[in-house]
Design a protein around this motif. Structure first.
Motif, PDB file in Angstrom:
ATOM      1  N   GLU A 148       0.831  -1.207   0.000  1.00  0.00           N
ATOM      2  CA  GLU A 148       0.000   0.000   0.000  1.00  0.00           C
ATOM      3  C   GLU A 148       0.863   1.254   0.000  1.00  0.00           C
ATOM      4  OE1 GLU A 148      -3.290   2.413   2.716  1.00  0.00           O
ATOM      5  OE2 GLU A 148      -2.407   0.526   3.454  1.00  0.00           O
ATOM      6  N   VAL A 149       0.795   2.008  -1.080  1.00  0.00           N
ATOM      7  CA  VAL A 149       1.484   3.295  -1.148  1.00  0.00           C
ATOM      8  C   VAL A 149       0.654   4.318  -0.392  1.00  0.00           C
ATOM      9  CG1 VAL A 149       2.248   5.150  -2.678  1.00  0.00           C
ATOM     10  CG2 VAL A 149       2.591   2.753  -3.344  1.00  0.00           C
ATOM     11  N   ARG A 150       1.292   5.028   0.532  1.00  0.00           N
ATOM     12  CA  ARG A 150       0.578   6.006   1.342  1.00  0.00           C
ATOM     13  C   ARG A 150       1.559   7.019   1.926  1.00  0.00           C
ATOM     14  NH1 ARG A 150       1.409   1.148   3.801  1.00  0.00           N
ATOM     15  NH2 ARG A 150       1.993   1.097   6.012  1.00  0.00           N
ATOM     16  N   ASP A 151       1.048   8.172   2.277  1.00  0.00           N
ATOM     17  CA  ASP A 151       1.814   9.186   2.991  1.00  0.00           C
ATOM     18  C   ASP A 151       1.398   9.151   4.453  1.00  0.00           C
ATOM     19  OD1 ASP A 151       3.291  10.393   0.824  1.00  0.00           O
ATOM     20  OD2 ASP A 151       1.392  11.254   0.132  1.00  0.00           O
ATOM     21  N   VAL A 152       2.274   9.626   5.313  1.00  0.00           N
ATOM     22  CA  VAL A 152       1.943   9.674   6.739  1.00  0.00           C
ATOM     23  C   VAL A 152       1.447  11.055   7.147  1.00  0.00           C
ATOM     24  CG1 VAL A 152       3.616   7.872   7.242  1.00  0.00           C
ATOM     25  CG2 VAL A 152       4.299  10.276   7.496  1.00  0.00           C
ATOM     26  N   ALA A 153       1.504  12.011   6.238  1.00  0.00           N
ATOM     27  CA  ALA A 153       1.001  13.366   6.473  1.00  0.00           C
ATOM     28  C   ALA A 153       0.464  13.907   5.158  1.00  0.00           C
ATOM     29  CB  ALA A 153       2.115  14.265   7.018  1.00  0.00           C
ATOM     30  N   PRO A 154      -0.426  14.886   5.213  1.00  0.00           N
ATOM     31  CA  PRO A 154      -0.971  15.429   3.956  1.00  0.00           C
ATOM     32  C   PRO A 154       0.125  16.005   3.076  1.00  0.00           C
ATOM     33  CG  PRO A 154      -2.197  16.232   5.879  1.00  0.00           C
ATOM     34  CD  PRO A 154      -0.967  15.544   6.410  1.00  0.00           C
ATOM     35  N   ASP A 155       0.089  15.637   1.803  1.00  0.00           N
ATOM     36  CA  ASP A 155       1.056  16.176   0.837  1.00  0.00           C
ATOM     37  C   ASP A 155       0.348  17.202  -0.038  1.00  0.00           C
ATOM     38  OD1 ASP A 155       2.931  16.785  -1.031  1.00  0.00           O
ATOM     39  OD2 ASP A 155       3.326  14.726  -1.677  1.00  0.00           O
ATOM     40  N   GLU A 156       0.528  18.464   0.316  1.00  0.00           N
ATOM     41  CA  GLU A 156      -0.052  19.556  -0.468  1.00  0.00           C
ATOM     42  C   GLU A 156       1.049  20.405  -1.094  1.00  0.00           C
ATOM     43  OE1 GLU A 156      -2.599  21.580   2.270  1.00  0.00           O
ATOM     44  OE2 GLU A 156      -4.022  19.907   2.409  1.00  0.00           O
ATOM     45  N   ALA A 157       2.206  19.784  -1.278  1.00  0.00           N
ATOM     46  CA  ALA A 157       3.350  20.492  -1.854  1.00  0.00           C
ATOM     47  C   ALA A 157       3.096  20.873  -3.300  1.00  0.00           C
ATOM     48  CB  ALA A 157       4.611  19.627  -1.749  1.00  0.00           C
TER      49      ALA A 157
END
Length: 340
Positions: A327-336
């Motif tokens: 599962e590809v996922r981020d641990v924090a919101p990526d709004e870059a």
């Protein structure tokens, strides 16, 4: 009559006073909002994998702005003059270093504030005696291979450096950065286990890489693979006929089953080498161009490396079934901001 008029006037004054206080409160709220907005941190990054790693650690505590467009040659990228303004507004600047983004580094040194850290992640992650040199990055030119982010174990060091830097810049966010780092490090460890299991299914004699652009020297050290060669010269031009012949002979001698082109650097020469040697040719390996589009789940460092390791494993005779389901996922919101 007088008492009635007085009562009415008192009511009017009270109403006007309430309105005035309400307007003042609204004005104060707007001013506080404006102040909060103006106090918001800005973090500037370079290549997309670093932007993604930074986003996992920083989350929504800062605006993160990448400078190097995806799909371009990050080694030769020349930032536009407008990048100076972006750099001048940064509260922290993260670059890969190891001489990958020298034009951007020069611009950053000229544009940044005196107290703004310019962090060269690669230089802080490994020591000079750990530098890797090769055909694309010869030691005679003094530029080591800079692609540390293809090795998950080194990405954890990148993340740690980002965590420490942001804690210095934004001490009140210390717990936030620690929490995100711990979650990201655990995710990378989980991914590392899945990668190791997949790579172990590749026959030992096939654990050899021939690529157009050598972005896997540190990966090879960590996972016990061999980089047989890369075809792109250090000047990013075309290899000479004698260099091509030498690579063909090496591929045949090593019995390399597949060779990998680059999604960023399409190469008719490498395809010709594959035809000459009988090796399979896979032309879509990615160096720093994230899969998908910004905002999509696979558009991340983790998505990038999963794609590459699945591609390598399958092309070289291994079983990537389990890794493909990771599962590809981020641990924090990526709004870059990722320039395209």
């Amino acid at each position: 009559m007088f008492a009635s008029n007085l009562t009415s006037r008192v009511r009017i004054v009270a109403i006007l006073s309430s309105v005035t206080l309400l307007m003042a409160a609204c004005g104060s709220s707007e001013s506080a909002s404006d102040a909060d907005e103006s106090d918001r941190l800005t973090v500037v990054t370079t290549v997309a994998p670093i932007t993604s790693i930074a986003a996992n650690i920083i989350g929504d505590r800062a605006d993160i702005v990448g400078l190097v467009p995806e799909g371009t040659n990050s080694h030769t990228f020349e930032p536009s003059p407008s990048a100076a303004e972006v750099l001048s507004e940064g509260d922290a600047i993260f670059i890969n270093g190891l001489q990958l983004e020298e034009p951007t580094k020069r611009l950053a040194l000229a544009a940044r504030g005196d107290d703004v850290p310019l962090v060269e992640l690669g230089d802080l992650t490994i020591e000079p005696d750990e530098y890797r040199y090769d055909f694309s990055f010869p030691e005679s030119e003094g530029k080591p291979n800079p692609h540390l982010w293809t090795d998950p174990t080194l990405v954890k060091v990148y993340a740690d450096i980002i965590r420490d830097t942001m804690t210095d810049v934004d001490p009140s966010g210390s717990d936030h950065y620690d929490e995100n780092y711990e979650a990201f490090a655990a995710l990378v460890d989980e991914f590392d286990e899945a990668v190791t299991a997949a790579l172990d299914t590749v026959p030992v004699g096939n654990r050899k890489l021939v690529t157009y652009h050598d972005a896997y020297a540190y990966f090879a050290d960590t996972y016990g693979w061999t980089v047989v060669g890369a075809i792109q010269p250090s000047d990013f031009g075309e290899p000479t006929p004698s260099e091509v012949v030498a690579l063909i002979e090496q591929i045949e001698a090593e019995s390399v089953p597949a060779i990998f082109g680059s999604e960023v650097f399409p190469s008719a020469v490498l395809e010709q080498v594959a035809n000459e040697t009988g090796a399979s040719y896979i032309d879509d390996l990615r160096d720093d161009d994230l899969p998908g589009a910004p905002g999509e789940v696979d558009h991340s460092w983790l998505g990038l490396m999963k794609f590459n390791f699945v591609t390598m494993t399958e092309a070289l005779g291994g079983d990537a079934t389990d890794l493909a389901t990771f599962e590809v996922r981020d641990v924090a919101p990526d709004e870059a901001t990722y320039p395209q």
